[in-house]
Design an enzyme around this catalytic site. Sequence first.
Site, PDB file in Angstrom:
ATOM      1  CB  THR A 138      -6.760   4.451  -2.111  1.00  0.00           C
ATOM      2  OG1 THR A 138      -6.761   3.193  -2.755  1.00  0.00           O
ATOM      3  CG2 THR A 138      -6.098   4.343  -0.777  1.00  0.00           C
TER       4      THR A 138
ATOM      5  NE  ARG B   9      -2.476  -5.238  -6.044  1.00  0.00           N
ATOM      6  CZ  ARG B   9      -2.774  -3.988  -5.698  1.00  0.00           C
ATOM      7  NH1 ARG B   9      -3.855  -3.743  -4.976  1.00  0.00           N
ATOM      8  NH2 ARG B   9      -1.988  -3.008  -6.053  1.00  0.00           N
ATOM      9  CB  VAL B  10      -0.685  -8.049  -0.582  1.00  0.00           C
ATOM     10  CG1 VAL B  10      -0.483  -7.140   0.612  1.00  0.00           C
ATOM     11  CG2 VAL B  10      -1.047  -9.457  -0.115  1.00  0.00           C
TER      12      VAL B  10
ATOM     13  CG  ASP C  84      -0.153   0.867  -1.819  1.00  0.00           C
ATOM     14  OD1 ASP C  84      -0.980   0.465  -2.648  1.00  0.00           O
ATOM     15  OD2 ASP C  84      -0.210   1.993  -1.302  1.00  0.00           O
TER      16      ASP C  84
ATOM     17  CB  THR D 201      -3.778   7.211  -3.535  1.00  0.00           C
ATOM     18  OG1 THR D 201      -4.781   6.556  -4.323  1.00  0.00           O
ATOM     19  CG2 THR D 201      -3.455   8.552  -4.162  1.00  0.00           C
ATOM     20  N   GLY D 202      -2.578   5.255  -5.636  1.00  0.00           N
ATOM     21  CA  GLY D 202      -2.036   4.972  -6.956  1.00  0.00           C
ATOM     22  C   GLY D 202      -1.823   3.479  -7.120  1.00  0.00           C
TER      23      GLY D 202
ATOM     24  N   GLY E 287      -0.493   0.206  -6.490  1.00  0.00           N
ATOM     25  CA  GLY E 287       0.175  -0.320  -5.300  1.00  0.00           C
ATOM     26  C   GLY E 287       1.556  -0.879  -5.581  1.00  0.00           C
TER      27      GLY E 287
HETATM   28  N1  ASP Z   1      -2.943   1.873  -3.812  1.00  0.00           N
HETATM   29  C1  ASP Z   1      -4.144   1.077  -3.995  1.00  0.00           C
HETATM   30  C2  ASP Z   1      -3.738  -0.319  -4.360  1.00  0.00           C
HETATM   31  O1  ASP Z   1      -2.967  -0.517  -5.272  1.00  0.00           O
HETATM   32  C3  ASP Z   1      -5.082   1.613  -5.017  1.00  0.00           C
HETATM   33  C4  ASP Z   1      -5.370   3.095  -4.938  1.00  0.00           C
HETATM   34  O2  ASP Z   1      -4.635   3.834  -4.325  1.00  0.00           O
HETATM   35  O3  ASP Z   1      -6.350   3.543  -5.511  1.00  0.00           O
HETATM   36  O4  ASP Z   1      -4.237  -1.238  -3.780  1.00  0.00           O
END
Ligand code: ASP
Length: 277
Positions: free
Chosen positions: A138, A166-167, A169, A187-188, A190
Amino acid sequence: MLLTEASAVEAVIKACELLEDDPRFNAGTGSVLQSDGQIRMSASLMDGDRQRFSGVINVSRIKNPINLAQFLQSSDDRILSDYGAMELVRELALPQYDPLTEIRLMEWMQERRGDFSREMAGVIAEKELVEDTAGRGTVGVVVLDTAGRIAAATSTGGKGFERIGRVSDSAMPAGNYATAAAGVSCTGIGEDIINECLAARIVVRVVDGIPLPKAFARSMQEAQQNRCDLGAIGLDAAGTIAWGKTSEILLAAYHTGDTIGDTLEWEDETLTGYLPS
Ligand code: ASP
């Protein structure tokens, strides 16, 4: 842009567009596929000066989802999901665009053979994937402009292989938040970011008087105790820059106007780092 007095909002949008257009990142072109093989992207923009959030959730066939969030800043209805976001694309007569890249398709096909056993696509958190061209996550940008205004933008293809609907973050204040005092982009995973309400949590701590590096440190310690897999970047109105992660890696870079730096060499166990103003 900032040196020629562009606003924080203009600069985050431009930076976000550039990152969305780079196929290495999981946003815009190069977004990961969901479980049904479709790309659905989410993006949000927060103007800290006006304390105004806007975003789109699960939008398809568009080049730069952040531009929809940009348009919605001045709308009465500021967060649109799939159907409404697509209507907006039509209304604005934005050209149809397929953000699919070969590498993301291959990744999905491989995962399909394994019956989608992985928790998420190669976004962040897996060090071995950093060398892989598909292994970038992200995108998020936080800016402080010469007038002292802060803005944050975050854009994503989601975590990959997720259920339809799916929603993420990224289009919530949990993943992207700013006030006049600070801005944070996350990021990470969600679900973990939402559980911690991470971006808003860090920013509100700063609003309440906790210095940004401490707000990051405390929030990351809590996230680690809760076994979260996430990362964040942020800055405050004085120009302090901070970053934090509970995941293995976080790819971030900063430009202070004079110096440029990044977190590429950051592989130790520390949860946070910062650059004083
Ligand atoms: N945070 C994002 C999500 O879960 C994924 C990502 O940060 O890579 O949609």
